[in-house]
Motif scaffolding. Structure first.
Motif, mmCIF file in Angstrom:
data_model
loop_
_atom_site.group_PDB
_atom_site.id
_atom_site.type_symbol
_atom_site.label_atom_id
_atom_site.label_comp_id
_atom_site.label_asym_id
_atom_site.label_seq_id
_atom_site.Cartn_x
_atom_site.Cartn_y
_atom_site.Cartn_z
ATOM 1 N N ALA A 1 13.783 10.075 8.951
ATOM 2 C CA ALA A 1 14.230 10.228 10.337
ATOM 3 C C ALA A 1 15.675 9.785 10.501
ATOM 4 O O ALA A 1 16.405 10.309 11.353
ATOM 5 N N ALA A 2 16.100 8.838 9.677
ATOM 6 C CA ALA A 2 17.488 8.360 9.715
ATOM 7 C C ALA A 2 18.411 9.171 8.818
ATOM 8 O O ALA A 2 19.606 8.880 8.714
ATOM 9 N N GLY A 3 17.861 10.205 8.163
ATOM 10 C CA GLY A 3 18.669 11.040 7.284
ATOM 11 C C GLY A 3 18.986 10.422 5.947
ATOM 12 O O GLY A 3 19.912 10.857 5.263
ATOM 13 N N LEU A 4 18.213 9.400 5.538
ATOM 14 C CA LEU A 4 18.487 8.690 4.289
ATOM 15 C C LEU A 4 17.757 9.270 3.090
ATOM 16 O O LEU A 4 18.046 8.906 1.947
ATOM 17 N N CYS A 5 16.787 10.137 3.323
ATOM 18 C CA CYS A 5 16.069 10.770 2.219
ATOM 19 C C CYS A 5 15.450 12.063 2.709
ATOM 20 O O CYS A 5 15.443 12.349 3.912
ATOM 21 N N ARG A 6 14.937 12.816 1.782
ATOM 22 C CA ARG A 6 14.265 14.080 2.081
ATOM 23 C C ARG A 6 12.867 14.000 1.493
ATOM 24 O O ARG A 6 12.700 13.904 0.280
ATOM 25 N N ARG A 7 11.850 13.985 2.341
ATOM 26 C CA ARG A 7 10.493 13.779 1.869
ATOM 27 C C ARG A 7 9.945 15.020 1.183
ATOM 28 O O ARG A 7 10.159 16.147 1.620
ATOM 29 N N VAL A 8 9.217 14.829 0.102
ATOM 30 C CA VAL A 8 8.490 15.876 -0.596
ATOM 31 C C VAL A 8 7.099 15.343 -0.895
ATOM 32 O O VAL A 8 6.810 14.162 -0.676
ATOM 33 N N TYR A 9 6.253 16.220 -1.396
ATOM 34 C CA TYR A 9 4.871 15.819 -1.677
ATOM 35 C C TYR A 9 4.866 14.659 -2.676
ATOM 36 O O TYR A 9 5.385 14.778 -3.787
ATOM 37 N N SER B 1 0.831 -1.203 0.000
ATOM 38 C CA SER B 1 0.000 0.000 0.000
ATOM 39 C C SER B 1 0.869 1.258 0.000
ATOM 40 O O SER B 1 2.037 1.223 0.418
ATOM 41 N N GLU B 2 0.268 2.373 -0.431
ATOM 42 C CA GLU B 2 0.985 3.652 -0.367
ATOM 43 C C GLU B 2 1.276 4.033 1.075
ATOM 44 O O GLU B 2 2.295 4.670 1.358
ATOM 45 N N ASP B 3 0.382 3.660 2.017
ATOM 46 C CA ASP B 3 0.642 3.943 3.429
ATOM 47 C C ASP B 3 1.920 3.247 3.894
ATOM 48 O O ASP B 3 2.703 3.806 4.674
ATOM 49 N N THR B 4 2.143 2.024 3.424
ATOM 50 C CA THR B 4 3.367 1.300 3.780
ATOM 51 C C THR B 4 4.596 2.036 3.264
ATOM 52 O O THR B 4 5.593 2.194 3.985
ATOM 53 N N ILE B 5 4.538 2.493 2.014
ATOM 54 C CA ILE B 5 5.670 3.237 1.446
ATOM 55 C C ILE B 5 5.882 4.535 2.197
ATOM 56 O O ILE B 5 7.032 4.927 2.485
ATOM 57 N N ARG B 6 4.805 5.232 2.535
ATOM 58 C CA ARG B 6 4.949 6.490 3.276
ATOM 59 C C ARG B 6 5.593 6.258 4.639
ATOM 60 O O ARG B 6 6.413 7.066 5.093
ATOM 61 N N ARG B 7 5.228 5.146 5.300
ATOM 62 C CA ARG B 7 5.882 4.826 6.573
ATOM 63 C C ARG B 7 7.369 4.555 6.365
ATOM 64 O O ARG B 7 8.214 4.994 7.155
ATOM 65 N N ASP B 8 7.694 3.836 5.290
ATOM 66 C CA ASP B 8 9.102 3.597 4.973
ATOM 67 C C ASP B 8 9.849 4.916 4.787
ATOM 68 O O ASP B 8 10.955 5.104 5.311
ATOM 69 N N LEU B 9 9.247 5.821 4.026
ATOM 70 C CA LEU B 9 9.907 7.098 3.745
ATOM 71 C C LEU B 9 10.053 7.939 5.011
ATOM 72 O O LEU B 9 11.054 8.639 5.191
ATOM 73 N N ARG B 10 9.051 7.891 5.898
ATOM 74 C CA ARG B 10 9.165 8.613 7.164
ATOM 75 C C ARG B 10 10.338 8.083 7.980
ATOM 76 O O ARG B 10 11.123 8.855 8.549
ATOM 77 N N GLU B 11 10.459 6.753 8.066
ATOM 78 C CA GLU B 11 11.554 6.160 8.829
ATOM 79 C C GLU B 11 12.902 6.486 8.193
ATOM 80 O O GLU B 11 13.877 6.771 8.896
ATOM 81 N N MET B 12 12.965 6.445 6.873
ATOM 82 C CA MET B 12 14.216 6.760 6.188
ATOM 83 C C MET B 12 14.579 8.227 6.366
ATOM 84 O O MET B 12 15.757 8.570 6.542
ATOM 85 N N MET C 1 11.181 14.852 8.511
ATOM 86 C CA MET C 1 12.505 14.713 7.906
ATOM 87 C C MET C 1 13.560 15.034 8.960
ATOM 88 O O MET C 1 13.340 15.886 9.822
ATOM 89 N N ALA C 2 14.701 14.352 8.924
ATOM 90 C CA ALA C 2 15.782 14.587 9.869
ATOM 91 C C ALA C 2 17.083 14.838 9.122
ATOM 92 O O ALA C 2 17.504 14.017 8.323
ATOM 93 N N HIS D 1 11.058 16.381 12.966
ATOM 94 C CA HIS D 1 10.564 15.015 13.133
ATOM 95 C C HIS D 1 10.115 14.845 14.581
ATOM 96 O O HIS D 1 10.807 15.312 15.504
ATOM 97 N N PRO D 2 8.975 14.187 14.828
ATOM 98 C CA PRO D 2 8.481 14.066 16.209
ATOM 99 C C PRO D 2 9.435 13.348 17.145
ATOM 100 O O PRO D 2 9.432 13.615 18.356
ATOM 101 N N ASP D 3 10.245 12.433 16.630
ATOM 102 C CA ASP D 3 11.194 11.712 17.477
ATOM 103 C C ASP D 3 12.541 12.410 17.577
ATOM 104 O O ASP D 3 13.178 12.402 18.635
ATOM 105 N N VAL D 4 12.987 13.024 16.501
ATOM 106 C CA VAL D 4 14.325 13.613 16.437
ATOM 107 C C VAL D 4 14.322 15.094 16.805
ATOM 108 O O VAL D 4 15.299 15.624 17.326
ATOM 109 N N GLY D 5 13.215 15.780 16.550
ATOM 110 C CA GLY D 5 13.119 17.204 16.817
ATOM 111 C C GLY D 5 13.559 18.042 15.630
ATOM 112 O O GLY D 5 13.436 17.626 14.477
#
Length: 276
Positions: free
Chosen positions: A50-58, A37-48, A216-217, A179-183
């Motif tokens: 937060a780890a500084g592995l990507c920069r989320r955009v619309y 699902s797209e929700d699964t991908i969005r969760r992946d992107l949020r986690e990535m 994003m972190a 990011h809610p966890d990282v600040g």
């Protein structure tokens, strides 16, 4: 094993490889390709993010490192930044001593500040000082030192010494990620240090958050989300991501919607994350 059977770590490794190869990923395309699902991908992107592995955009994500200078950022997403600026300016109390940090959104806030509130504004950004200097009723303090070309601001030792005498009522932080966890985070070490110093010396701290910085972190920590008093989000910011920030104790305000220009759908972005 089919693509839909990939484990979380394998899926995120594949997404990271797609980013390296193509310079962007689209959530809908990834969901279809991987059979999730797209929700699964969005969760992946949020986690990535937060780890500084990507920069989320619309609608997807970009590689983590910023590729534009301050002057280039000033020219992008103007309508969206102006909407955030109007919402931020409305929260500034009369007679306040305000510190306006570096950032193209904060430049828009400077231009939106009213002249009849008896404000004093300190900034480490020459472009912001220049936007305020002819505004009657606003006193301007310029923090000095060498100007960092990436941020467009003074962030070194001289700027820190100048800032030692300041005790702002309100610090409006320019941010690279929230990011809610990282600040609050920043891409540069000295920039993060200067932002943290000003936040600690200010009575209240506010930031205006464009969608690409939400969930994003960046590599360097500024302040935890609990030290941030309020954030202003775009009208179409992701509901779940804003809710997670609220759950972390952040007071959230949304800017007014931006009217789409002719031939532009709301929220549509080009491949580099700027409006199409």
């Amino acid at each position: 094993m089919s693509l839909s059977e990939l484990l979380l770590g394998e899926r995120q490794t594949l997404i990271e490889a797609r980013l390296a190869a193509h310079g962007r990923v689209i959530a809908a395309d990834l969901a279809q390709e991987l059979g999730v699902s797209e929700d699964t991908i969005r969760r992946d992107l949020r986690e990535m993010a937060a780890a500084g592995l990507c920069r989320r955009v619309y609608g997807g994500a970009l590689p983590p490192s910023p590729s534009t200078s301050f002057s280039e950022r000033v020219g992008s997403d103007g309508d969206r930044k102006e909407a955030l600026a109007r919402a931020a300016a409305a929260l500034v109390e009369p007679g306040s001593f305000v510190f306006l940090d570096a950032g193209s959104t904060n430049l828009a806030i400077a231009r939106a500040l009213p002249e009849d509130k008896g404000l004093t504004v300190a900034t480490n950004t020459p472009a912001i000082a220049a936007a305020l200097i002819d505004r009657r009723g606003i006193e301007v303090i310029q923090i000095g030192g060498p100007i960092d070309r990436k941020t467009g601001a003074a962030i070194g030792a001289k700027a820190l010494r100048d800032a030692e005498v300041l005790r702002p009522d309100l610090c409006i932080l320019g941010i690279c990620g929230l990011h809610p966890d990282v600040g609050v985070t920043a891409f540069g070490f000295e920039d993060a240090e200067f932002k943290r110093f000003m936040a600690q010396r200010s009575r209240t701290v506010l930031t205006a958050v464009t969608n690409d910085k939400l969930a994003m972190a960046a590599p360097y920590a500024v302040i935890p989300i609990g030290r941030l008093d309020r954030a202003i989000f775009e009208a179409d910011a992701d509901e779940q991501e804003v809710a997670e920030c609220r759950a972390a104790g952040l007071r959230a305000t949304r800017a007014d919607p931006v009217e789409p220009r002719p031939n532009q759908r709301p929220g549509r972005r080009s491949k580099n994350g700027d409006p199409a």
